[in-house]
Design a protein around this motif. Structure first.
Motif, short mmCIF file in Angstrom:
data_model
loop_
_atom_site.label_atom_id
_atom_site.label_comp_id
_atom_site.label_asym_id
_atom_site.label_seq_id
_atom_site.Cartn_x
_atom_site.Cartn_y
_atom_site.Cartn_z
N PHE A 36 0.83 -1.20 0.00
CA PHE A 36 0.00 0.00 0.00
C PHE A 36 0.87 1.25 0.00
N LYS A 37 1.91 1.25 0.84
CA LYS A 37 2.81 2.40 0.90
C LYS A 37 3.53 2.59 -0.43
N LYS A 38 3.96 1.49 -1.05
CA LYS A 38 4.65 1.59 -2.35
C LYS A 38 3.71 2.16 -3.41
N ARG A 39 2.46 1.70 -3.43
CA ARG A 39 1.50 2.23 -4.40
C ARG A 39 1.30 3.72 -4.22
N ASN A 40 1.20 4.16 -2.98
CA ASN A 40 1.04 5.59 -2.71
C ASN A 40 2.27 6.38 -3.14
N GLU A 41 3.45 5.83 -2.92
CA GLU A 41 4.67 6.50 -3.36
C GLU A 41 4.71 6.61 -4.88
N ILE A 42 4.30 5.55 -5.56
CA ILE A 42 4.27 5.55 -7.03
C ILE A 42 3.27 6.59 -7.53
N LYS A 43 2.10 6.65 -6.90
CA LYS A 43 1.10 7.65 -7.29
C LYS A 43 1.65 9.06 -7.14
N GLU A 44 2.36 9.29 -6.04
CA GLU A 44 2.92 10.61 -5.77
C GLU A 44 3.97 10.98 -6.82
N VAL A 45 4.83 10.02 -7.18
CA VAL A 45 5.86 10.27 -8.18
C VAL A 45 5.21 10.55 -9.54
N LYS A 46 4.19 9.76 -9.90
CA LYS A 46 3.49 9.98 -11.17
C LYS A 46 2.85 11.36 -11.20
N PHE A 47 2.27 11.77 -10.08
CA PHE A 47 1.65 13.09 -10.00
C PHE A 47 2.69 14.18 -10.22
N LYS A 48 3.84 14.05 -9.56
CA LYS A 48 4.89 15.06 -9.69
C LYS A 48 5.45 15.12 -11.11
N VAL A 49 5.63 13.96 -11.74
CA VAL A 49 6.12 13.93 -13.12
C VAL A 49 5.10 14.58 -14.04
N GLY A 50 3.83 14.23 -13.89
CA GLY A 50 2.77 14.84 -14.69
C GLY A 50 2.70 16.34 -14.48
N PHE A 51 2.84 16.76 -13.23
CA PHE A 51 2.81 18.19 -12.92
C PHE A 51 3.95 18.92 -13.61
N ASN A 52 5.16 18.36 -13.54
CA ASN A 52 6.31 19.01 -14.17
C ASN A 52 6.16 19.07 -15.69
N GLU A 53 5.62 18.02 -16.28
CA GLU A 53 5.37 18.03 -17.74
C GLU A 53 4.33 19.10 -18.09
N TRP A 54 3.26 19.16 -17.30
CA TRP A 54 2.22 20.16 -17.54
C TRP A 54 2.79 21.56 -17.40
N ARG A 55 3.63 21.74 -16.40
CA ARG A 55 4.23 23.05 -16.15
C ARG A 55 5.10 23.50 -17.32
N ILE A 56 5.84 22.57 -17.89
CA ILE A 56 6.71 22.89 -19.03
C ILE A 56 5.86 23.18 -20.27
N ASP A 57 4.84 22.36 -20.49
CA ASP A 57 3.99 22.51 -21.68
C ASP A 57 3.12 23.77 -21.63
N ASN A 58 2.82 24.26 -20.45
CA ASN A 58 1.92 25.41 -20.28
C ASN A 58 2.62 26.57 -19.59
N PHE A 59 3.77 26.94 -20.12
CA PHE A 59 4.60 27.95 -19.49
C PHE A 59 3.86 29.27 -19.29
N GLU A 60 3.15 29.74 -20.31
CA GLU A 60 2.45 31.03 -20.22
C GLU A 60 1.34 30.98 -19.17
N ASP A 82 -1.70 22.75 -6.35
CA ASP A 82 -3.11 22.72 -5.99
C ASP A 82 -4.00 22.98 -7.19
N GLU A 83 -3.53 23.82 -8.11
CA GLU A 83 -4.30 24.17 -9.30
C GLU A 83 -4.20 23.12 -10.41
N TYR A 84 -3.11 22.39 -10.42
CA TYR A 84 -2.84 21.42 -11.50
C TYR A 84 -3.97 20.42 -11.74
N PRO A 85 -4.54 19.77 -10.71
CA PRO A 85 -5.61 18.80 -10.98
C PRO A 85 -6.83 19.41 -11.69
#
Length: 89
Positions: A36-60, A82-85
């Motif tokens: 369960f802890k590993k799944r939560n860690e994986i979810k958190e990493v996926k969220f952060k990677v997605g956030f960073n990609e979104w941030r790069i793609d939507n610079f303006e 907080d705004e990303y989702p």
């Protein structure tokens, strides 16, 4: 004693067998908690990677979100997470 329990429809469970079952159950619960802890860690990493990609793609858009109505006040980076989702659709 054993025959009395069997006549009443009860189960006989030796202390040794009960200990073994409890030990196995505890091991299973520990593995489940670890997974369960590993799944939560994986979810958190996926969220952060997605956030960073979104941030790069939507610079303006990110720049607009960080700058509030007052150009002298800048929102902290954490507000973006907080705004990303909301932008995921």
């Amino acid at each position: 004693m054993l025959f009395g329990m069997l006549r009443k429809g009860g189960m006989y469970l030796s202390a040794k067998y009960a200990e073994k079952q409890n030990r196995e159950l505890n091991e299973f619960l520990k593995r489940a908690e670890k997974n369960f802890k590993k799944r939560n860690e994986i979810k958190e990493v996926k969220f952060k990677v997605g956030f960073n990609e979104w941030r790069i793609d939507n610079f303006e858009l990110v720049k607009q979100l960080l700058l509030s109505a007052d150009p002298m006040v800048q929102l902290p980076e954490g507000c973006l997470m907080d705004e990303y989702p909301k932008f995921l659709g």
